[in-house]
Write an enzyme that holds these catalytic residues in place. Structure first.
Site, mmCIF file in Angstrom:
data_model
loop_
_atom_site.group_PDB
_atom_site.id
_atom_site.type_symbol
_atom_site.label_atom_id
_atom_site.label_comp_id
_atom_site.label_asym_id
_atom_site.label_seq_id
_atom_site.Cartn_x
_atom_site.Cartn_y
_atom_site.Cartn_z
ATOM 1 N N GLY A 1 0.826 -1.208 0.000
ATOM 2 C CA GLY A 1 0.000 0.000 0.000
ATOM 3 C C GLY A 1 0.854 1.248 0.000
ATOM 4 C CG ASN A 2 -0.376 4.597 -1.490
ATOM 5 O OD1 ASN A 2 -1.114 5.383 -0.916
ATOM 6 N ND2 ASN A 2 -0.751 3.925 -2.576
ATOM 7 C CG HIS A 3 2.776 6.702 3.884
ATOM 8 N ND1 HIS A 3 2.627 5.985 5.037
ATOM 9 C CD2 HIS A 3 4.072 6.564 3.515
ATOM 10 C CE1 HIS A 3 3.788 5.430 5.365
ATOM 11 N NE2 HIS A 3 4.679 5.764 4.450
ATOM 12 C CB SER A 4 -2.975 7.822 -0.332
ATOM 13 O OG SER A 4 -4.196 8.477 -0.555
#
Ligand code: C5P
Length: 427
Positions: A214-217
């Site tokens: 995933g990512n930090h969004s």
């Protein structure tokens, strides 16, 4: 913040049910958004919550008596006439079965019902009652009558009721009523009749059933854009990967997890889309051999091989100008840490976009997980604009204004029928 409510006159009718206490939170929320809130309570509502509570919160008089007069532009006016003429929006929360019935029958036996009967603008009801009362054919019929007249409803929801039973009849949460109020009052605004589709959040690409890449969004920027579009009258769709913030109310939500699912959802929306905004942080790669069992640890080093995901905006840009009309405007975001401008210009051209909003995600006050953003706009015609640090809500509202301008709708006159002006000074 919701500038759509700023300076607006809202009549908040409170009818008598335990849920009347929730109307206090709603009154507070509306007042904090700089709306001028005139509370009208039925006599039974005043048994549940003291009028002085609303008075303190709204810093305005609370009305309960039909025979009261109001000072209006130097004249004394009959309370219900003055209130009804001045209002931009009429909310009744909670709306009891009895109040709904009185409205549907056109009765006017107290200040709330007579003001409602004198009022011509948008109206939003949040019913609250026991399940049997809500599902009774009399109530259902009354609700349908009001819907046919154009009255909006929010809820009721399933949940624990005053009786202790669980069922349908619980009043909608104040925050949700607030959000839908913004939508109702924004109707007929400069994006009226347009469908705005926004992608938001960070996609999750499964490695196995319990792990993902995933990512930090957080989806904050996309949610702010959806609210801003909704408040200008757009029919708004939010195609979102998991969000770390509550999703906005009054918009259609299409929840997805992976880039592939987001791609499929956007492609399905595309033929009906007038404006597409890609604010999601979409994974560029996904594990190519995701397994359907939990991977076990082992002494060996593990290698995850990755394959490309579809680039949603690139595909939209490629299809533009083909047979289907497609969106009039396509807007992308560029979350970059280096070579900011070159990357933004490259995206504008490669993805065939009208506008790229660049943010430096390495700056502590900009980008992921914070409430502020510092963006630079890159437009197709070569125009560039660096905006100062603003809240994500303000950035979203400014982007919507740019969209309104690009669509030639700056001089838009609200098409919604408005009550004639009648500003009330005080009582
Ligand atoms: O080229 P890059 O992926 O950095 O471009 C970012 C923009 O493209 C964002 O608007 C993002 O939502 C969109 N995007 C997309 N599909 C992808 C990757 C990014 O729509 N697979």
């Amino acid at each position: 913040m919701a500038p759509i409510l700023s300076g607006k006159r809202i009549v908040l009718g409170v009818s008598g049910g335990i849920a009347a206490y929730k109307a206090v939170t709603l009154a507070s929320r509306l007042t904090q958004a700089n709306a001028l809130v005139d509370v009208i309570m039925t006599h039974s509502a005043a048994k549940f919550v003291a009028p002085v509570t609303f008075q303190g919160i709204t810093q305005r008089s609370v009305a309960t008596d039909t025979f009261e007069f109001w000072h209006d532009a130097g004249r004394l006016r009959i309370g219900h006439v003055a209130l009804a003429h001045a209002a931009d929006l009429f909310i009744i929360a909670p709306a009891t079965a009895h109040t709904i019935a009185r409205l549907a029958l056109g009765l006017s036996d107290d200040l709330l019902s007579i003001t409602a009967l004198s009022y011509k603008g948008p109206m939003l009801l949040a019913p609250a009652m026991e399940t049997n009362m809500w599902t009774h054919p009399a109530t259902m019929g009354n609700v349908q009558t009001l819907r046919d007249w154009g009255v909006d409803f929010i809820g009721p929801e399933e949940g624990r009721l005053a009786s202790g039973e669980v069922g349908e009849g619980r009043v909608a949460e104040p925050e949700d009523i607030f959000e839908v109020a913004c939508k109702v009052i924004g109707r007929g605004g400069p994006l009226d009749g347009l469908r705005v589709v926004i992608t938001a959040g960070g996609t999750r690409e499964p490695i196995d059933p319990v792990r993902f890449m995933g990512n930090h969004s957080t989806g904050k920027m996309g949610a702010a854009l959806a609210r801003a579009a909704r408040d200008l009258g757009a029919e708004t769709v939010l195609v979102h990967a998991p969000l770390a913030v509550p999703p906005p109310g009054g918009v259609s939500l299409v929840p997805v997890h992976t880039a592939q699912q987001m791609y499929a959802a956007v492609m399905e929306e595309l033929p009906q889309t007038d404006v597409l905004i890609g604010a999601a942080a979409v994974a560029d790669y996904r594990p190519s051999d995701s397994v359907n069992y939990k991977l076990k640890k082992s002494p060996q080093q593990q290698v995850i091989s990755l394959e490309r995901t579809p680039d949603i905006l690139h595909e939209v840009g490629r299809q533009r100008g083909e047979a289907s009309p497609g969106p009039q405007l396509v807007i992308g975001f560029a979350a970059e840490t280096n070579d900011l401008e070159a990357n933004a210009v490259d995206k504008l051209e490669r993805k065939n976009l009208d506008l790229v909003v660049l943010n430096d995600v390495s700056a502590p006050d900009s980008g992921f997980a914070v409430d502020t953003n510092r963006v630079t706009l890159f437009e197709r015609d070569g125009n560039r604009e660096a905006w100062p640090l603003m809240s994500k809500d303000e950035v979203a509202q400014a982007i919507m204004q740019r969209i309104v301008a690009r669509l030639g709708r700056l001089d838009w006159k609200r098409s919604q029928p408005k009550a004639e002006d009648g500003s009330i000074e005080s009582r």
